[in-house]
Design an enzyme around this catalytic site. Sequence first.
Site, PDB file in Angstrom:
ATOM      1  N   ALA A 143      37.338  31.902  43.068  1.00 45.67           N
ATOM      2  CA  ALA A 143      36.448  32.356  44.135  1.00 45.67           C
ATOM      3  C   ALA A 143      36.371  31.238  45.163  1.00 45.67           C
ATOM      4  CB  ALA A 143      35.073  32.661  43.563  1.00 45.67           C
TER       5      ALA A 143
ATOM      6  N   GLY B 255      37.901  32.931  39.324  1.00 41.92           N
ATOM      7  CA  GLY B 255      38.013  34.328  39.760  1.00 41.92           C
ATOM      8  C   GLY B 255      39.455  34.819  39.799  1.00 41.92           C
TER       9      GLY B 255
ATOM     10  N   GLU C 135      40.165  35.796  36.333  1.00 38.02           N
ATOM     11  CA  GLU C 135      39.424  37.039  36.082  1.00 38.02           C
ATOM     12  C   GLU C 135      40.142  38.231  36.709  1.00 38.02           C
ATOM     13  OE1 GLU C 135      35.913  35.086  37.555  1.00 38.02           O
ATOM     14  OE2 GLU C 135      34.838  35.424  35.676  1.00 38.02           O
TER      15      GLU C 135
ATOM     16  N   GLU D   7      34.932  26.441  36.411  1.00 36.52           N
ATOM     17  CA  GLU D   7      33.570  26.606  36.949  1.00 36.52           C
ATOM     18  C   GLU D   7      32.606  25.510  36.505  1.00 36.52           C
ATOM     19  OE1 GLU D   7      35.513  29.078  36.101  1.00 36.52           O
ATOM     20  OE2 GLU D   7      35.168  30.804  37.411  1.00 36.52           O
TER      21      GLU D   7
END
Length: 260
Positions: A66, A111, A114, A134
């Site tokens: 992200a 992300g 993911e 993260e």
Amino acid sequence: MEFKNLLLEVSESVATLTVNRPQSLNALNSELLNELECAFYQLELDPEVKVVVLTGAGEKAFVAGADIKEMATMTPLGAHQFALKGQRVLLALEKMKKPVIAAVNGYALGGGLELALACDFLYASENAKIGFPEVTLGIMPGFGGTQNLARLIGPKRAKELIFSGKMIPAQKAEAWGVVNELFPAQELLAKTLETARGIAAQGLIGVGYAKDAITHGLDMAKEDGFRYEAALFGVLFGTADQREGMAAFVEKRKANFTGN
Ligand code: COA
């Protein structure tokens, strides 16, 4: 629809969707998440598309997570909504009836991992690296990673990867069952497209129902999953593809499936 951060090409019934923000290693910002959501609905509805391949632009990254620069100033409410948006988009991908293969051509982090995990299966380049960094940023995965990774490789390995924030090489990801097969970087897309075209030539109602049975069956008690499988199996005997597939076998010819 025109996309700013995505490239979409359809050839021989296979769509190649490329995340295209190479200056940020294809990091997922809100705009890109919105575009991905539109693209998934568009691909689902496009009769020309039978199978989807998802990859990243450039030689370095599939998707490096992200967008940290966007997240840096988020409020708790904004971050909660960002996680819900990411989860909604990735669930839309997971729930697509058409098969989706990830071609992981470099870093798949946070992300990005993911996103890859929401695909039906992953191929990767030999130089790819995956991980959930993260915790190195003081946060945790928020687009379904804690759930999907633990279900895929078990809680022990998932906790090791997520708690350490370390990246693992593609070879270890393959050994853990995250990635199905590795290819030299320059062959990855061609090999993925070869598999995608092979799937596109099959009876796609059967492929879609098998995907449905596997995905939803994993959330059911085993005997409920068996019952669901048998019900879908029965429905397929009302399709033209079932009649064509079995007639072709008996007549010793190649089946010509129409998806009806
Ligand atoms: N969000 C926003 N920008 C990102 C990004 C991310 N997740 N990942 C990379 N970028 C940007 C960098 O800021 C840099 O932009 P700049 O040139 O304007 O500074 C550009 O992409 C290239 O990245 P860079 O870090 O210079 O490449 P590198 O080869 O040295 O390192 C990584 C590659 C993947 C190891 C490193 O970029 C990285 O650690 N990225 C963050 C990964 C992460 O924590 N993801 C999870 C987020 S929740």
